[in-house]
Structure formats: structure tokens, C-alpha cells
Design a protein around this motif. Structure first.
Motif, PDB file in Angstrom:
ATOM      1  N   GLY A 138       0.713  -0.987   0.018  1.00  0.00           N
ATOM      2  CA  GLY A 138      -0.044   0.031  -0.031  1.00  0.00           C
ATOM      3  C   GLY A 138       0.889   1.254  -0.260  1.00  0.00           C
ATOM      4  N   LYS A 139       1.023   1.787   1.243  1.00  0.00           N
ATOM      5  CA  LYS A 139       1.690   3.021   1.400  1.00  0.00           C
ATOM      6  C   LYS A 139       3.345   3.143   1.511  1.00  0.00           C
ATOM      7  N   ASN A 140       3.856   1.899   1.772  1.00  0.00           N
ATOM      8  CA  ASN A 140       5.250   1.606   1.955  1.00  0.00           C
ATOM      9  C   ASN A 140       5.853   0.756   1.011  1.00  0.00           C
ATOM     10  N   MET A 141       7.248   0.787   1.021  1.00  0.00           N
ATOM     11  CA  MET A 141       7.954  -0.172   0.322  1.00  0.00           C
ATOM     12  C   MET A 141       7.467  -0.122  -0.985  1.00  0.00           C
ATOM     13  N   TRP A 142       7.101  -0.996  -1.983  1.00  0.00           N
ATOM     14  CA  TRP A 142       7.143  -1.167  -3.334  1.00  0.00           C
ATOM     15  C   TRP A 142       5.858  -0.011  -3.547  1.00  0.00           C
ATOM     16  N   GLY A 143       4.897   0.102  -2.716  1.00  0.00           N
ATOM     17  CA  GLY A 143       3.740   1.017  -2.870  1.00  0.00           C
ATOM     18  C   GLY A 143       4.423   2.530  -3.056  1.00  0.00           C
ATOM     19  N   ALA A 144       5.128   2.828  -2.035  1.00  0.00           N
ATOM     20  CA  ALA A 144       5.727   4.348  -1.974  1.00  0.00           C
ATOM     21  C   ALA A 144       6.863   4.217  -3.375  1.00  0.00           C
ATOM     22  N   MET A 145       7.444   3.384  -3.880  1.00  0.00           N
ATOM     23  CA  MET A 145       8.235   3.559  -5.062  1.00  0.00           C
ATOM     24  C   MET A 145       7.408   3.711  -6.123  1.00  0.00           C
ATOM     25  N   VAL A 146       6.073   3.172  -6.114  1.00  0.00           N
ATOM     26  CA  VAL A 146       5.323   3.402  -7.331  1.00  0.00           C
ATOM     27  C   VAL A 146       4.886   4.670  -7.536  1.00  0.00           C
ATOM     28  N   GLN A 147       4.498   5.350  -6.065  1.00  0.00           N
ATOM     29  CA  GLN A 147       4.204   6.511  -5.869  1.00  0.00           C
ATOM     30  C   GLN A 147       5.334   7.694  -6.542  1.00  0.00           C
ATOM     31  N   LEU A 148       6.702   7.518  -6.096  1.00  0.00           N
ATOM     32  CA  LEU A 148       7.802   8.019  -6.622  1.00  0.00           C
ATOM     33  C   LEU A 148       8.159   8.094  -7.936  1.00  0.00           C
ATOM     34  N   ALA A 149       7.628   6.950  -8.669  1.00  0.00           N
ATOM     35  CA  ALA A 149       7.762   6.735 -10.022  1.00  0.00           C
ATOM     36  C   ALA A 149       6.589   7.102 -10.915  1.00  0.00           C
ATOM     37  N   GLY A 150       5.664   7.843 -10.311  1.00  0.00           N
ATOM     38  CA  GLY A 150       4.660   8.244 -10.932  1.00  0.00           C
ATOM     39  C   GLY A 150       3.646   7.536 -11.548  1.00  0.00           C
ATOM     40  N   GLY A 151       3.429   6.286 -10.745  1.00  0.00           N
ATOM     41  CA  GLY A 151       2.186   5.458 -11.094  1.00  0.00           C
ATOM     42  C   GLY A 151       1.265   5.435 -10.149  1.00  0.00           C
TER      43      GLY A 151
END
Length: 291
Positions: A138-151
Motif C-alpha cells: 500500500g503506502k510503503n515499500m513498493w507502494g511508495a516506490m510506485v508513487q515516486l515513479a509516477g504510477g
């Protein structure tokens, strides 16, 4: 990779085993017996140990907390600088932090300037194989990375931190990009296996197994060949810069043609670490590490 580090630095074999917080084998007594100058804990370890920390502090051992699990720019940079202070390697830490900031800034600035619709993304830890849905984020780990990458992380409405998404919810979300994360050592013969000494052909074969799940043939990501395997072992560390680049490149291939995530990953080892990994650390279903 531990054996590789020990071969390069034999003194590592003499580091005492004090247990693991995750599986509740951590021993305060063993930790105290080593007479450490400082105890460095991840944020989740600090929270899990709770009252046991008082025993360390009462023995005069300072406790330093870092957090790479949040996978945010702020905490990655702060954690790296703190480690630099603790180890007396402030200049080295500043260089690593600056390199990481540049990776994140390059991605976020290009995505913001392009003003594209956010691709829908689903990421799963493939430790259980195709037969059973495992953790998504959700909000952390891969979820946070998706947000940083614009997904647009399709699991975010259903998963707070990590947990499985219901297959029907995933089908309704129609992800345009799917990433399956994995490790070298897996117990299931169909689990996502990727990392040190794992051949690309093996990774590709296992990745294709996930696309054969019920209903997945109709998902946009599968129909368009935008399914990828990524090395979970590089998350929760500053080395996730390479995976962040790979994620950005899978979402916006035309915006990041100049990035070479595999070179970024291996380059970090060349500049800062004593070993040279060889294997597969990111791969598309087409067999290429370049989305």
C-alpha cells in the motif's frame, strides 16, 4: 550473497549471531555480551523490540534508528547520513545520498513535466507462486516506490501497508503494468526466483507462470507484454535506486530511454562494496532487462 561477502572479508565470519527480530529469536543477552559501541535498528525492529530496548540503553549502549522500509526520499537520505555519522564515513554517506537524490529528482521531474496519465500498476511478492496471491503493498515499500515513479498503485485502496489483494479486486483494477518481486532462495518450485546466480531463462520461465493465473490473460499488462520480475532483495536499502529507475522505465519507456537500471545496480557494488554480483536482478517477460 553472504558467502560472497565472507569470502571477500573473512572477518565477517566471526560476527556473533544474536538472533533475528523478525522471527523473534533476537537475544538481548547475546547482544549485550558482544559489548557493542552502538545498536543500529531498523524502525520496524525498534518498534517490535519495545521494552527490551531499555536493557540496551541502561547498559550505556546508544540506540540508532534508521528507516529504509518507508522507501521515501526523506528517510532514505536521513538514514544514509546517520549511518555515515555513526561509522565515521560522512563524506562517503553524503556522496551516496547525493546520488540517490539525483535518481529520484530525475524521475519525479521528468514525470511531472510530461503530465501523462498515471499508468495503473500492480506489484506482488511472488514467494508463494502463481497458485496463491501473496503480499502486495500500500503506502510503503513498493507502494511508495510506485508513487515516486509516477504510477497509480491499484492496491492502495485495499491494502494499508502490505497484504494480499482479492483476485476480483485486481481484475477490476485492470493494471497496465505488473511486477512480480522475488529472491534467490525460495521454497516453492514455482515461486518468483531472481537475484544472484539466477539465470535470466529461469526468471523468465517463472514469470510466465504468473501470467497463466485465472483471468490474467485479459489484463492489459499481460496482453501488452508489460509484466516484469524484480529483485526484492534490493528493496529496503539505498540500492533500490536501480529498481526505482526500472520501475519508472516500465511505466514511461519513452521518458527514460537513457537510464540503465542494471548498470546502476552493479555500479553501486563497484563503487562502494567488495563483491561483484552476477545474476538477474530485473527482467521483462520478453527476456530483456530494458523495458
Amino acid at each position: 550473497m553472504l558467502a560472497m561477502y565472507v569470502a571477500s572479508k573473512p572477518q565477517l565470519a566471526r560476527v556473533p549471531d544474536v538472533g533475528n527480530v523478525q522471527d523473534q529469536t533476537f537475544s538481548v543477552e547475546k547482544a549485550l555480551a558482544t559489548k557493542p559501541d552502538v545498536a543500529i535498528l531498523a524502525d520496524w525492529q525498534y518498534k517490535a523490540l519495545g521494552a527490551d530496548l531499555a536493557r540496551l540503553e541502561s547498559a550505556g549502549i546508544p540506540v540508532v534508528v534508521i528507516d529504509y522500509n518507508a522507501q521515501t526520499l526523506e528517510r532514505h537520505l536521513a538514514s544514509t547520513r546517520v549511518l555515515g555519522e555513526v561509522t565515521g564515513e560522512t563524506a562517503r554517506a553524503q556522496r551516496i545520498a547525493a546520488d540517490y537524490r539525483q535518481v529520484v529528482d530525475t524521475i519525479t521531474q521528468r514525470v511531472a513535466k510530461a503530465k501523462r496519465p498515471q499508468p495503473r500498476v500492480y506489484i506482488e511478492l511472488g514467494d508463494k507462486g502463481p497458485a496463491e496471491y501473496s503480499y502486495t503493498y500500500g503506502k510503503n515499500m513498493w507502494g511508495a516506490m510506485v508513487q515516486l515513479a509516477g504510477g497509480n498503485n491499484v492496491a492502495a485502496p485495499f491494502v494499508e501497508s502490505w497484504g494480499a489483494i482479492h483476485p476480483e479486486q485486481l481484475m477490476a483494477s485492470k493494471p497496465e503494468v505488473i511486477l512480480i518481486a522475488g529472491y534467490e532462495n525460495v521454497s516453492s518450485p514455482t515461486a518468483m526466483q531472481i537475484g544472484q546466480a539466477i539465470p535470466a531463462g529461469n526468471v523468465q520461465q517463472r514469470l510466465k507462470g504468473f501470467t497463466q493465473r485465472a483471468g490474467w490473460a485479459g489484463l492489459p499488462a499481460v496482453k501488452n507484454g508489460r509484466v516484469h520480475a524484480v529483485y526484492h532483495g534490493a528493496t529496503r536499502s539505498i540500492m533500490d535506486a536501480a529498481l526505482l529507475q526500472y520501475l519508472a522505465k516500465t511505466l514511461y519507456p519513452d521518458l527514460f530511454k537513457d537510464l540503465d537500471p542494471t548498470a546502476t545496480y552493479l555500479g553501486f557494488y563497484q563503487r562502494y562494496l567488495p563483491i561483484r554480483p552476477q545474476g538477474t536482478f530485473m527482467l521483462g517477460i520478453n527476456g530483456s532487462d530494458k523495458p
